[in-house]
Design a protein around this motif. Sequence first.
Motif, PDB file in Angstrom:
ATOM      1  N   ARG A  35     -40.853 -92.750  28.845  1.00  0.00           N
ATOM      2  CA  ARG A  35     -40.349 -91.740  27.918  1.00  0.00           C
ATOM      3  C   ARG A  35     -40.230 -90.372  28.585  1.00  0.00           C
ATOM      4  NH1 ARG A  35     -39.293 -95.740  25.943  1.00  0.00           N
ATOM      5  NH2 ARG A  35     -39.445 -96.427  23.755  1.00  0.00           N
ATOM      6  N   ARG A  36     -40.898 -90.182  29.707  1.00  0.00           N
ATOM      7  CA  ARG A  36     -40.791 -88.930  30.453  1.00  0.00           C
ATOM      8  C   ARG A  36     -39.931 -89.216  31.684  1.00  0.00           C
ATOM      9  NH1 ARG A  36     -46.608 -86.122  29.296  1.00  0.00           N
ATOM     10  NH2 ARG A  36     -45.492 -84.256  29.972  1.00  0.00           N
ATOM     11  N   VAL A  37     -38.622 -89.047  31.480  1.00  0.00           N
ATOM     12  CA  VAL A  37     -37.635 -89.469  32.482  1.00  0.00           C
ATOM     13  C   VAL A  37     -36.834 -88.255  32.961  1.00  0.00           C
ATOM     14  CG1 VAL A  37     -35.676 -90.993  32.969  1.00  0.00           C
ATOM     15  CG2 VAL A  37     -37.443 -91.701  31.317  1.00  0.00           C
TER      16      VAL A  37
ATOM     17  N   ARG B  27     -34.030 -79.961  29.867  1.00  0.00           N
ATOM     18  CA  ARG B  27     -35.061 -79.397  30.739  1.00  0.00           C
ATOM     19  C   ARG B  27     -35.339 -80.309  31.916  1.00  0.00           C
ATOM     20  NH1 ARG B  27     -40.701 -79.330  31.308  1.00  0.00           N
ATOM     21  NH2 ARG B  27     -40.964 -80.966  29.745  1.00  0.00           N
ATOM     22  N   LEU B  28     -35.171 -81.618  31.723  1.00  0.00           N
ATOM     23  CA  LEU B  28     -35.467 -82.576  32.786  1.00  0.00           C
ATOM     24  C   LEU B  28     -34.206 -83.064  33.483  1.00  0.00           C
ATOM     25  CD1 LEU B  28     -38.362 -84.633  31.167  1.00  0.00           C
ATOM     26  CD2 LEU B  28     -38.492 -82.749  32.819  1.00  0.00           C
ATOM     27  N   THR B  29     -33.172 -82.217  33.517  1.00  0.00           N
ATOM     28  CA  THR B  29     -31.936 -82.517  34.246  1.00  0.00           C
ATOM     29  C   THR B  29     -31.703 -81.442  35.301  1.00  0.00           C
ATOM     30  OG1 THR B  29     -30.916 -83.591  32.324  1.00  0.00           O
ATOM     31  CG2 THR B  29     -29.438 -82.839  34.077  1.00  0.00           C
ATOM     32  N   VAL B  30     -31.475 -81.873  36.529  1.00  0.00           N
ATOM     33  CA  VAL B  30     -31.182 -80.953  37.628  1.00  0.00           C
ATOM     34  C   VAL B  30     -29.869 -81.395  38.275  1.00  0.00           C
ATOM     35  CG1 VAL B  30     -31.938 -80.060  39.857  1.00  0.00           C
ATOM     36  CG2 VAL B  30     -33.617 -80.488  38.062  1.00  0.00           C
ATOM     37  N   HIS B  31     -28.931 -80.472  38.442  1.00  0.00           N
ATOM     38  CA  HIS B  31     -27.651 -80.776  39.088  1.00  0.00           C
ATOM     39  C   HIS B  31     -27.716 -80.496  40.586  1.00  0.00           C
ATOM     40  CE1 HIS B  31     -24.958 -81.529  35.631  1.00  0.00           C
ATOM     41  NE2 HIS B  31     -25.804 -80.752  34.974  1.00  0.00           N
TER      42      HIS B  31
ATOM     43  N   LEU C 138     -38.045 -81.286  39.541  1.00  0.00           N
ATOM     44  CA  LEU C 138     -38.384 -82.020  38.321  1.00  0.00           C
ATOM     45  C   LEU C 138     -39.900 -82.174  38.174  1.00  0.00           C
ATOM     46  CD1 LEU C 138     -35.604 -84.766  38.369  1.00  0.00           C
ATOM     47  CD2 LEU C 138     -35.914 -82.997  36.617  1.00  0.00           C
ATOM     48  N   LEU C 139     -40.583 -82.463  39.264  1.00  0.00           N
ATOM     49  CA  LEU C 139     -42.037 -82.601  39.203  1.00  0.00           C
ATOM     50  C   LEU C 139     -42.708 -81.257  38.915  1.00  0.00           C
ATOM     51  CD1 LEU C 139     -42.639 -85.115  42.119  1.00  0.00           C
ATOM     52  CD2 LEU C 139     -42.922 -85.538  39.669  1.00  0.00           C
ATOM     53  N   ARG C 140     -42.089 -80.171  39.353  1.00  0.00           N
ATOM     54  CA  ARG C 140     -42.618 -78.853  39.005  1.00  0.00           C
ATOM     55  C   ARG C 140     -42.500 -78.607  37.499  1.00  0.00           C
ATOM     56  NH1 ARG C 140     -41.198 -74.043  37.615  1.00  0.00           N
ATOM     57  NH2 ARG C 140     -38.976 -74.585  37.559  1.00  0.00           N
ATOM     58  N   ARG C 141     -41.355 -79.056  36.931  1.00  0.00           N
ATOM     59  CA  ARG C 141     -41.140 -78.857  35.498  1.00  0.00           C
ATOM     60  C   ARG C 141     -42.029 -79.772  34.662  1.00  0.00           C
ATOM     61  NH1 ARG C 141     -34.482 -78.389  34.999  1.00  0.00           N
ATOM     62  NH2 ARG C 141     -34.225 -76.769  36.614  1.00  0.00           N
ATOM     63  N   ASP C 142     -42.272 -80.988  35.155  1.00  0.00           N
ATOM     64  CA  ASP C 142     -43.116 -81.928  34.416  1.00  0.00           C
ATOM     65  C   ASP C 142     -43.852 -82.827  35.409  1.00  0.00           C
ATOM     66  OD1 ASP C 142     -44.379 -83.732  32.809  1.00  0.00           O
ATOM     67  OD2 ASP C 142     -42.604 -84.343  31.685  1.00  0.00           O
ATOM     68  N   PRO C 143     -45.074 -82.452  35.782  1.00  0.00           N
ATOM     69  CA  PRO C 143     -45.833 -83.249  36.757  1.00  0.00           C
ATOM     70  C   PRO C 143     -46.174 -84.656  36.260  1.00  0.00           C
ATOM     71  CG  PRO C 143     -46.759 -81.037  36.522  1.00  0.00           C
ATOM     72  CD  PRO C 143     -45.783 -81.212  35.415  1.00  0.00           C
ATOM     73  N   GLU C 144     -46.005 -84.906  34.953  1.00  0.00           N
ATOM     74  CA  GLU C 144     -46.359 -86.213  34.396  1.00  0.00           C
ATOM     75  C   GLU C 144     -45.156 -87.145  34.251  1.00  0.00           C
ATOM     76  OE1 GLU C 144     -49.545 -86.860  34.052  1.00  0.00           O
ATOM     77  OE2 GLU C 144     -49.879 -84.814  34.757  1.00  0.00           O
ATOM     78  N   LEU C 145     -44.065 -86.831  34.915  1.00  0.00           N
ATOM     79  CA  LEU C 145     -42.903 -87.723  34.880  1.00  0.00           C
ATOM     80  C   LEU C 145     -43.304 -89.136  35.310  1.00  0.00           C
ATOM     81  CD1 LEU C 145     -39.902 -85.762  36.483  1.00  0.00           C
ATOM     82  CD2 LEU C 145     -40.163 -86.425  34.090  1.00  0.00           C
ATOM     83  N   THR C 146     -42.710 -90.129  34.646  1.00  0.00           N
ATOM     84  CA  THR C 146     -42.973 -91.513  35.057  1.00  0.00           C
ATOM     85  C   THR C 146     -41.743 -92.190  35.655  1.00  0.00           C
ATOM     86  OG1 THR C 146     -42.424 -92.429  32.876  1.00  0.00           O
ATOM     87  CG2 THR C 146     -44.716 -91.743  33.257  1.00  0.00           C
ATOM     88  N   ALA C 147     -40.571 -91.534  35.546  1.00  0.00           N
ATOM     89  CA  ALA C 147     -39.357 -92.136  36.107  1.00  0.00           C
ATOM     90  C   ALA C 147     -38.342 -91.045  36.416  1.00  0.00           C
ATOM     91  CB  ALA C 147     -38.750 -93.154  35.137  1.00  0.00           C
ATOM     92  N   ILE C 148     -37.523 -91.278  37.446  1.00  0.00           N
ATOM     93  CA  ILE C 148     -36.415 -90.387  37.795  1.00  0.00           C
ATOM     94  C   ILE C 148     -35.172 -91.232  38.020  1.00  0.00           C
ATOM     95  CG2 ILE C 148     -35.492 -88.733  39.460  1.00  0.00           C
ATOM     96  CD1 ILE C 148     -38.319 -87.811  40.040  1.00  0.00           C
TER      97      ILE C 148
END
Length: 360
Positions: free
Chosen positions: A203-205, A240-244, A259-269
């Motif tokens: 869910r944190r993608v 917020r979790l999209t970077v171009h 992306l990891l700076r914005r959300d260190p708890e990401l589980t998928a990219i």
Amino acid sequence: MTVTLADVAARARVSPATVSRVLNGNYPVAASTRERVLRAVDELDYVLNGPASSLAAATSDLVGILVNDISDPFFGIMAGAVQSEIGGPEGMGRAGGEKLAVVCNTGGLAERELTYLTLLQRQRAAAVVLTGGALEDPEHTAAMSAKLAKLTRAGTRVVLCGRPPMPGPDGAADDHPAPAVLAFDNRGGARRLTEHLLALGHRRVGYVAGPPGRTTTRDRLEGHREALAAVGLATSAQERLTVHGTYSRGSGFDAARELLRRDPELTAIVAANDTVALGVCAALRDQGRRVPEDISVAGFDDLPFSVDAAPALTTVRLPLFEAAARAGRLAMGKEAPPPGGIATVEAELMVRGSTARPNG
């Protein structure tokens, strides 16, 4: 009224001798001057006098293949596939037999794309194949539509491979043959890829998108967001979790760190393409994160190296060689155009080792 060399010179604000040098290509001319002359040639529909004028209604043995970046495997595969279908006794052109394929590397630049088409028009190219996504700029789209209409009216076969259909000149219908279109299902493929991650429990993608203002970037991002919206994830969180970035390894590396700076708890990219995905994986390794144990990674295109990555990359397969070979056959008149002139090239989800259920 016949357009003369002097008319072109006046429009371009140069001397007739400079126009001649640009058209003959036998003398160095500044790039800005060259572009101005070619624009005037295009706007006035100028055709050379002498022997070349007798070919005005004919086609040559030249085939143009437009790519954004020939060093990108995506475009290299397609250019090679188109060329594999060029030539043979059933091919088109004045002389029959083998054709001369010219790969035009645009660098994704609007002006260069139009310049190459102008040069191919002047050479009475037998066919032109445009590969990859299109720029989303109304002015450029209108100029491209007008240019492709001129090419087809002059007898050049035009095929769009990986591009959506284009509107007619000035948004109106025209009596020229429309280009054949082989459109990639970028949106559907991206949606199925993200649905795969959601089904695993992610869910944190994060998403590493391509450059803004291109149809491929938009379609893949929209497919990704459609899947997220279907499970109730907020639009603000998606943004917020999209970077171009560019379609490059370095872009993937930098975007993953952001992306990891914005959300260190990401589980998928999810990456915009496989090359970007390699950069993402490198950035994760650099930070001591394991793929897929800590973070799942997915790409797009199924380029040849994807299956050999460690772990093998989950991705979306576009049949690039097969689609581009078909574009080559359409360009050479070896195959009938699809019904309505448009065919969708389906995308296939390829599940491999780089994606897994979230850890914990």
